[in-house]
Design a protein around this motif. Structure first.
Motif, PDB file in Angstrom:
ATOM      1  N   ASP A 147       0.732  -0.987   0.000  1.00  0.00           N
ATOM      2  CA  ASP A 147      -0.077  -0.127   0.005  1.00  0.00           C
ATOM      3  C   ASP A 147       0.930   1.172  -0.007  1.00  0.00           C
ATOM      4  O   ASP A 147       2.084   1.111   0.080  1.00  0.00           O
ATOM      5  CB  ASP A 147      -0.948   0.040   1.307  1.00  0.00           C
ATOM      6  N   LYS A 148       0.207   2.351  -0.052  1.00  0.00           N
ATOM      7  CA  LYS A 148       1.008   3.489  -0.146  1.00  0.00           C
ATOM      8  C   LYS A 148       0.504   4.519   1.061  1.00  0.00           C
ATOM      9  O   LYS A 148      -0.768   4.961   1.344  1.00  0.00           O
ATOM     10  CB  LYS A 148       0.682   4.455  -1.221  1.00  0.00           C
ATOM     11  N   THR A 150       0.037   7.530   3.642  1.00  0.00           N
ATOM     12  CA  THR A 150       0.271   9.085   3.284  1.00  0.00           C
ATOM     13  C   THR A 150       0.496   9.620   4.588  1.00  0.00           C
ATOM     14  O   THR A 150       1.166  10.975   4.741  1.00  0.00           O
ATOM     15  CB  THR A 150      -1.142   9.404   2.758  1.00  0.00           C
ATOM     16  N   PHE A 212       7.926   5.397   4.862  1.00  0.00           N
ATOM     17  CA  PHE A 212       8.027   6.042   3.717  1.00  0.00           C
ATOM     18  C   PHE A 212       9.407   5.387   3.107  1.00  0.00           C
ATOM     19  O   PHE A 212       9.859   6.072   2.118  1.00  0.00           O
ATOM     20  CB  PHE A 212       8.177   7.266   3.894  1.00  0.00           C
ATOM     21  N   ASP A 254       2.851  15.906  -1.317  1.00  0.00           N
ATOM     22  CA  ASP A 254       2.911  15.386  -3.026  1.00  0.00           C
ATOM     23  C   ASP A 254       2.697  16.645  -3.692  1.00  0.00           C
ATOM     24  O   ASP A 254       2.277  16.642  -4.884  1.00  0.00           O
ATOM     25  CB  ASP A 254       2.009  14.459  -3.292  1.00  0.00           C
ATOM     26  N   SER A 258       7.460  14.743  -4.405  1.00  0.00           N
ATOM     27  CA  SER A 258       7.121  14.113  -3.053  1.00  0.00           C
ATOM     28  C   SER A 258       8.183  14.308  -2.209  1.00  0.00           C
ATOM     29  O   SER A 258       9.588  14.331  -2.331  1.00  0.00           O
ATOM     30  CB  SER A 258       7.176  12.744  -3.476  1.00  0.00           C
ATOM     31  N   ALA A 289      -3.597   5.288   5.006  1.00  0.00           N
ATOM     32  CA  ALA A 289      -3.124   4.543   3.694  1.00  0.00           C
ATOM     33  C   ALA A 289      -4.073   5.002   2.431  1.00  0.00           C
ATOM     34  O   ALA A 289      -5.352   4.743   2.632  1.00  0.00           O
ATOM     35  CB  ALA A 289      -2.507   3.363   3.938  1.00  0.00           C
ATOM     36  N   GLU A 290      -3.515   4.763   1.260  1.00  0.00           N
ATOM     37  CA  GLU A 290      -4.430   5.004   0.163  1.00  0.00           C
ATOM     38  C   GLU A 290      -5.497   3.757   0.131  1.00  0.00           C
ATOM     39  O   GLU A 290      -6.803   4.255  -0.358  1.00  0.00           O
ATOM     40  CB  GLU A 290      -3.581   5.076  -1.266  1.00  0.00           C
ATOM     41  N   ALA A 335      12.925   4.404  -1.511  1.00  0.00           N
ATOM     42  CA  ALA A 335      12.562   5.353  -1.910  1.00  0.00           C
ATOM     43  C   ALA A 335      13.105   6.647  -1.944  1.00  0.00           C
ATOM     44  O   ALA A 335      13.212   7.599  -2.840  1.00  0.00           O
ATOM     45  CB  ALA A 335      11.051   5.868  -1.210  1.00  0.00           C
TER      46      ALA A 335
END
Length: 442
Positions: A147-148, A150, A212, A254, A258, A289-290, A335
């Motif tokens: 997942d992403k 945030t 992240f 973002d 980012s 999370a997204e 990342a």
């Protein structure tokens, strides 16, 4: 592999409970691991110190270096930077997996330990470093790996949460709430690391690094403590429908590229927010999370037995990897997102002002906000009791009436909000800016 040798460094509140569980639950742990976990020794500074748990005295040694050289798994619970770092690096160099709860060391020099563990193919685990018994690091690293994330909001220091909760629920002053925390064992004799936010900042750096996939040192965490929070701030926040919590906030930005901001500071939360209901010395971490949406992890953030639970979870995981084979897991740092300063953060401000109670003051203040592009959401005014009506005249015939303003802004860049506060301070009718707190969760 029939037996795995476990070396324990440190036998304080957590270490003694880890040793007890390894001793008392040997059969159950063997079933889960597939091999017997043998406590090979416990390194301590003082062989004769009192322990919370009665343990076999033959286990104790002051020769930590020799102990780690012959271990399959090393549990580091000494704390501090040295000799913990040297001993952990020695263990990794000898092919041992390492379990630690040392948040200060991980926040200061985690990258060195991660890189050495990766190169050696051993596991470095540290669930106990953040939020005690709460399983939060493995879910972020493993369960949410697809997942992403945030944003992460965390109440990760039980001492400060207890103090702020006492001030909110009983009306206690800061010093009285701190004294209670010390009496109950929630606060150290020197509580500086807690009340100044340093403990939470170290944990924030760890949370951000995992969430992240980027390594963030403690030096990149903006840190403010709770010593400036007054009973008046608590009461005013309560009257407006907020509660004040010390939060570690890790946030993905973002806007035009980012980046990640990591910050610790007292924060106003609406009372309907899930974190607002975290009382006493408990911890909680709120993850956004997204795909997964909003998740909350809650539980005891400190204490020997609860934290030992997190340590043993890591030990079992590391032991199973050794038995079954495969590379160790530390963290993912692919990342390489840049760190963003506090000035780039989008937030709201809650501002307390002591002003002259005279015509035109509100208009002057509102104009300053407009000039800086900051929008006011709410503004509340109340007279100070000692400067109103007959009370003021009887106390001092020359006294001018004053009023208290409480302003909540709409969201904006922290830098713009900060400049606005500085400009408001220069206004002649403004006697003082009594408080400036950030608002989240709205």
């Amino acid at each position: 592999m029939d037996t795995l040798k476990v070396a324990l460094l440190g036998c304080g509140s957590v270490g003694s409970q880890v040793a007890r569980i390894l001793r008392d639950d040997t059969d159950a742990l063997t079933d889960r691991v597939g091999a017997r976990l043998e406590l090979a020794g416990i390194a301590v500074r003082n062989l004769d110190a009192d322990r919370e748990v009665e343990l076999d005295k033959s286990l104790f040694t002051t020769d930590a270096e020799s102990l780690v050289q012959d271990a399959d798994i090393v549990i580091e619970l000494m704390g501090g930077i040295e000799p913990a770092r040297t001993l952990m690096l020695s263990a990794i160099g000898h092919g041992a997996s390492v379990v630690t709860g040392n948040k200060a060391l991980l926040a200061e020099d985690g990258p060195t330990l991660y890189e050495k563990a990766d190169a050696a193919g051993v596991q470095l685990s540290f669930e106990a470093a953040v939020a005690g018994a709460i399983p939060i690091l493995r879910p972020i690293r493993d369960s949410l790996a697809g997942d992403k994330i945030t944003r992460v909001l965390g109440i990760v220091n039980g001492t400060t949460n207890y103090i702020l909760d006492q001030m909110d629920t009983t009306g206690a002053q800061f010093d009285d709430a701190l004294a209670d925390a010390k009496a109950l064992g929630y606060a150290e004799a020197d509580p500086t690391a807690d009340i100044e936010g340093h403990d939470a900042a170290a944990k924030g750096a760890i949370l951000a690094s995992l969430a992240f996939h980027t390594r963030f040192p403690r030096s990149e965490v903006h840190c403010e403590g709770i010593t400036s929070v007054t009973a008046d701030d608590i009461a005013a926040a309560k009257d407006a429908g907020y509660v004040i919590k010390l939060l570690a906030i890790c946030e993905l930005q973002d806007d035009g590229g980012s980046g990640v901001s990591v910050r610790v500071h007292p924060t106003l939360l609406p009372r309907e927010h899930p974190l607002a209901a975290v009382h006493g010395a408990f911890n909680a971490v709120f993850v956004e999370a997204e795909s997964a949406g909003e998740l909350m992890f809650y539980g005891q953030g400190a204490g020997g037995t609860p934290t030992a639970s997190a340590v043993l979870g890591d030990v079992v995981s590391a032991a199973r990897r050794i038995v079954l084979g495969g590379p160790g897991r530390t963290e993912s740092a692919a990342a390489r997102l840049p760190s963003r300063g506090i000035g780039t953060v989008e937030t709201s401000y809650y501002i307390g002002l002591d002003v002259a109670d005279e015509s035109g003051v509100l208009a002057k203040i509102a104009q300053v906000f407009a000039d800086h592009g900051v929008s006011i959401e709410t503004m509340r005014q109340s007279m100070h009791p000692h400067t109103s009506g007959v009370a003021a005249a009887s106390a001092d015939p020359e006294a001018k009436p004053t009023a208290e303003l409480r302003i909540v802004t709409h969201r904006g860049r922290d830098a713009a909000l900060s400049r606005t506060v500085e400009a408001v301070k220069q206004l002649e009718p403004v006697n003082a800016v009594t408080s400036v707190l950030r608002v989240e969760g709205v």
